[in-house]
Design an enzyme around this catalytic site. Structure first.
Site, PDB file in Angstrom:
ATOM      1  N   ASP A  13       0.815  -1.221   0.000  1.00  0.00           N
ATOM      2  CA  ASP A  13       0.000   0.000   0.000  1.00  0.00           C
ATOM      3  C   ASP A  13       0.848   1.269   0.000  1.00  0.00           C
ATOM      4  O   ASP A  13       0.456   2.297   0.563  1.00  0.00           O
ATOM      5  CB  ASP A  13      -0.950   0.029   1.220  1.00  0.00           C
ATOM      6  CG  ASP A  13      -1.853  -1.187   1.251  1.00  0.00           C
ATOM      7  OD1 ASP A  13      -2.261  -1.620   0.171  1.00  0.00           O
ATOM      8  OD2 ASP A  13      -2.135  -1.682   2.352  1.00  0.00           O
ATOM      9  N   LYS A  16       2.144   2.208  -5.150  1.00  0.00           N
ATOM     10  CA  LYS A  16       2.766   1.668  -6.366  1.00  0.00           C
ATOM     11  C   LYS A  16       1.880   1.863  -7.590  1.00  0.00           C
ATOM     12  O   LYS A  16       2.364   2.143  -8.682  1.00  0.00           O
ATOM     13  CB  LYS A  16       3.040   0.158  -6.188  1.00  0.00           C
ATOM     14  CG  LYS A  16       3.958  -0.164  -5.029  1.00  0.00           C
ATOM     15  CD  LYS A  16       4.101  -1.664  -4.829  1.00  0.00           C
ATOM     16  CE  LYS A  16       2.866  -2.387  -4.315  1.00  0.00           C
ATOM     17  NZ  LYS A  16       2.457  -2.053  -2.954  1.00  0.00           N
ATOM     18  N   GLY A  40      -4.156  -4.170  -4.202  1.00  0.00           N
ATOM     19  CA  GLY A  40      -5.225  -3.188  -4.393  1.00  0.00           C
ATOM     20  C   GLY A  40      -4.587  -1.889  -4.818  1.00  0.00           C
ATOM     21  O   GLY A  40      -4.085  -1.149  -3.993  1.00  0.00           O
ATOM     22  N   HIS A  41      -4.562  -1.645  -6.121  1.00  0.00           N
ATOM     23  CA  HIS A  41      -3.861  -0.469  -6.625  1.00  0.00           C
ATOM     24  C   HIS A  41      -4.870   0.570  -7.103  1.00  0.00           C
ATOM     25  O   HIS A  41      -5.607   0.357  -8.059  1.00  0.00           O
ATOM     26  CB  HIS A  41      -2.878  -0.879  -7.726  1.00  0.00           C
ATOM     27  CG  HIS A  41      -1.785  -1.767  -7.213  1.00  0.00           C
ATOM     28  ND1 HIS A  41      -0.828  -2.347  -7.999  1.00  0.00           N
ATOM     29  CD2 HIS A  41      -1.502  -2.162  -5.937  1.00  0.00           C
ATOM     30  CE1 HIS A  41      -0.013  -3.060  -7.237  1.00  0.00           C
ATOM     31  NE2 HIS A  41      -0.408  -2.973  -5.987  1.00  0.00           N
ATOM     32  N   GLN A 222       2.211  -5.950  -3.219  1.00  0.00           N
ATOM     33  CA  GLN A 222       2.655  -6.101  -1.811  1.00  0.00           C
ATOM     34  C   GLN A 222       3.957  -5.315  -1.608  1.00  0.00           C
ATOM     35  O   GLN A 222       4.173  -4.342  -2.312  1.00  0.00           O
ATOM     36  CB  GLN A 222       2.837  -7.590  -1.442  1.00  0.00           C
ATOM     37  CG  GLN A 222       1.534  -8.373  -1.348  1.00  0.00           C
ATOM     38  CD  GLN A 222       0.971  -8.777  -2.677  1.00  0.00           C
ATOM     39  OE1 GLN A 222       1.635  -9.405  -3.476  1.00  0.00           O
ATOM     40  NE2 GLN A 222      -0.280  -8.439  -2.933  1.00  0.00           N
TER      41      GLN A 222
HETATM   42  P1  IMO Z   1      -0.686  -4.021  -2.399  1.00  0.00           P
HETATM   43  O1  IMO Z   1      -0.241  -4.547  -3.733  1.00  0.00           O
HETATM   44  C1  IMO Z   1      -0.885  -4.525   1.898  1.00  0.00           C
HETATM   45  C2  IMO Z   1      -1.015  -8.622   3.464  1.00  0.00           C
HETATM   46  C3  IMO Z   1      -2.294  -9.095   4.132  1.00  0.00           C
HETATM   47  C4  IMO Z   1      -1.718 -10.067   5.161  1.00  0.00           C
HETATM   48  C5  IMO Z   1      -0.556 -10.704   4.417  1.00  0.00           C
HETATM   49  C6  IMO Z   1      -0.883 -12.051   3.789  1.00  0.00           C
HETATM   50  O2  IMO Z   1      -1.964  -3.274  -2.429  1.00  0.00           O
HETATM   51  O3  IMO Z   1       0.413  -3.269  -1.740  1.00  0.00           O
HETATM   52  P2  IMO Z   1      -2.255 -12.737   1.619  1.00  0.00           P
HETATM   53  O4  IMO Z   1      -3.713 -12.537   1.281  1.00  0.00           O
HETATM   54  O5  IMO Z   1      -1.329 -12.105   0.634  1.00  0.00           O
HETATM   55  O6  IMO Z   1      -1.911 -14.168   1.912  1.00  0.00           O
HETATM   56  O7  IMO Z   1      -2.075 -11.959   3.027  1.00  0.00           O
HETATM   57  O8  IMO Z   1      -0.207  -9.780   3.387  1.00  0.00           O
HETATM   58  N1  IMO Z   1      -1.191  -8.094   2.096  1.00  0.00           N
HETATM   59  C7  IMO Z   1      -1.109  -6.792   1.770  1.00  0.00           C
HETATM   60  N2  IMO Z   1      -0.946  -5.703   2.545  1.00  0.00           N
HETATM   61  N3  IMO Z   1      -0.948  -4.383   0.578  1.00  0.00           N
HETATM   62  C8  IMO Z   1      -1.074  -5.461  -0.221  1.00  0.00           C
HETATM   63  O9  IMO Z   1      -1.001  -5.378  -1.564  1.00  0.00           O
HETATM   64  C9  IMO Z   1      -1.214  -6.742   0.370  1.00  0.00           C
HETATM   65  N4  IMO Z   1      -1.381  -8.002  -0.095  1.00  0.00           N
HETATM   66  C10 IMO Z   1      -1.352  -8.813   0.962  1.00  0.00           C
HETATM   67  O10 IMO Z   1      -2.982  -8.030   4.735  1.00  0.00           O
HETATM   68  O11 IMO Z   1      -1.172  -9.360   6.244  1.00  0.00           O
HETATM   69 MG    MG Z   2      -3.223  -2.308  -1.297  1.00  0.00          MG
END
Ligand code: IMO
Ligand code: MG
Length: 423
Positions: A13, A16, A40-41, A222
């Site tokens: 988050d 990106k 979630g972009h 992530q």
């Molecule tokens: P973006 O691309 C923030 C976190 C989840 C959880 C851990 C594992 O928007 O930056 P998962 O469903 O991947 O097995 O969950 O990773 N998580 C994220 N946190 N931004 C994300 O994506 C995330 N994708 C997974 O909250 O702690």
């Molecule tokens: Mg996100």
């Protein structure tokens, strides 16, 4: 520059999607190399807001080719929905292709994610419940179905067989009711039919594009601290968001890569469980959450907020080989008279600047702060580095010196244009 990667430097988050959208204007291909619809972009383009979960943010631009490469996990049902939403909103302007090697996230993976989480009780990871971990587990267990399998006439039968095997696990181990494989297939089939024509040999496409010096943007999902090996295990995701993942997940090699942009918030957030040394579980954290709109794009959960952790940012920079940094959400700090940044950790009385991401060490880590003066000025309208408030320049310089990487972009608002781009 022909190949650039945009990588989350923290726990995801970081912004990106916004940067990918900004930079995609100068690129031919935007690809995803890992993760799935757990990303979630959010992209604000004029008066429109688009939310991409799996689709590379670049497809919002005409002429841009979006690729979901080998290291990604693809949920056909959610991808079909996402494409329909984007099309309805008028945002789907580029094209999309899916690697034949990308593993599929199928309905039983979502169920397994939920059952795992329930079974862990208080030790739950707080996943996005998108079936990401179970899909990658099947991949490494070598039983997963891949996008290329969608082209086979017996795909439906294979999916149902896999669902039956999962039922044995769900009923026997988790004590859950069995799910009907036929009903599952009914849900999946239309999406499979729709997406099958998009399946391609993305490795060949990527290699050809590199030979022809096309400009490629790798959109990380992530963040580094959620990396399965280099993050805060077990509170991580099941893929490699780090720059190395952009090689193994696409077929791009290190010689091809020209720049690796680390995206970091001017403070820190984390969603889900896991250690977070600079977390502010108080009214200052609430203030950052309110001002920064820190609520998840995928799950709507409120994000935990805290101060910038420089030892962790330097760790990210070293792991990824950042050539530059993009500092986002700087405007959220505009009104503060003082901005603490973590410059070291104290673990059992020992001061260290190199973070130990081992879970026991992290839980003991006490941040050592340096308080930098705030700039107390509205930065939202700024577009040039030169006219930024002096104290903000000093703040940025402090980060650059500590991390050893230049800050070339500063984001001062959600809209794509609200970005200060430096030399
Ligand atoms: P973006 O691309 C923030 C976190 C989840 C959880 C851990 C594992 O928007 O930056 P998962 O469903 O991947 O097995 O969950 O990773 N998580 C994220 N946190 N931004 C994300 O994506 C995330 N994708 C997974 O909250 O702690
Ligand atoms: Mg996100």
């Amino acid at each position: 520059m022909t190949v650039t990667a945009i990588i989350g430097a923290q726990w995801g988050d970081e912004g990106k999607g916004k940067l990918t959208h900004l930079l995609s204007a100068d690129h031919d291909i935007v690809l995803r190399y890992q993760g799935g619809a757990n990303a979630g972009h959010t992209i604000k383009d004029g008066d429109k807001t688009y939310r991409c979960r799996l689709v590379p943010s670049g497809v919002l631009r005409e002429g841009v080719r979006g690729l979901l490469c080998d290291g990604v996990v693809v949920n056909p049902v959610s991808l079909a929905e996402e494409l329909a939403e984007l099309r309805t909103a008028g945002g789907l302007r580029g094209s999309l292709q899916i690697s034949r090697h990308a593993h599929l996230v199928l309905p039983y993976h979502g169920l397994q994610d939920a059952f795992f989480e329930q079974a862990k009780g208080g030790g739950a990871l707080g996943t996005t419940l998108r079936g990401i971990g179970p899909a990658y587990a099947d991949k490494y267990f070598r039983v997963g179905l891949r996008a290329g399998d969608m082209l086979r006439p017996d795909f439906g039968e294979r999916m149902k067989q896999a669902a039956r095997r999962k039922n044995v696990l769900f009923s026997g181990y988790y004590g859950q009711a069995e799910e009907d494989p036929d009903a599952m297939w009914e849900k999946v089939q239309p999406a499979v039919e729709q997406l099958a024509p998009l399946v391609a040999d993305t490795l060949a496409l990527v290699r050809t594009a590199i030979r022809q010096r096309e400009r490629i943007l790798c959109e990380g999902a992530q963040g580094t601290l959620l990396d399965i090996d280099y993050g805060t295990y077990p509170y991580v995701t099941s893929s490699h968001p780090v720059s190395g993942g952009a090689f193994t997940g696409t077929g791009i090699n290190w010689r091809d890569m020209n720049s690796v942009i680390g995206v970091a918030k001017a403070y820190c957030t984390r969603v889900g469980a896991g250690p977070f040394p600079t977390e502010l579980p108080d009214e200052i954290g609430d203030m950052l959450r309110e001002r920064g709109g820190e609520f998840g794009t995928v799950t709507g959960r409120s994000r935990r907020c805290g101060w910038l952790d420089l030892p962790l940012l330097r760790y990210s920079a070293e792991l990824n080989g950042f050539t530059e940094l993009a500092l986002t959400k700087v405007d959220v700090l505009d009104e503060l008279d003082e901005i603490p940044v973590c410059v070291a950790w104290e673990i059992n009385g020992q001061k260290t600047e190199w973070p130990d991401l081992d879970i026991e060490a992290l839980e003991q880590a006490r941040p050592v702060y340096k308080r930098l003066p705030g700039w107390q000025a509205n930065t939202c309208g700024h577009r040039g580095m030169a006219d930024l408030p002096q104290r903000l320049k000093d703040y940025v310089r402090f980060i650059e010196d500590f991390v050893g990487v230049p800050v070339r972009m500063i984001s001062v608002g959600a809209e794509t244009g609200a970005t200060v781009v430096g030399a």
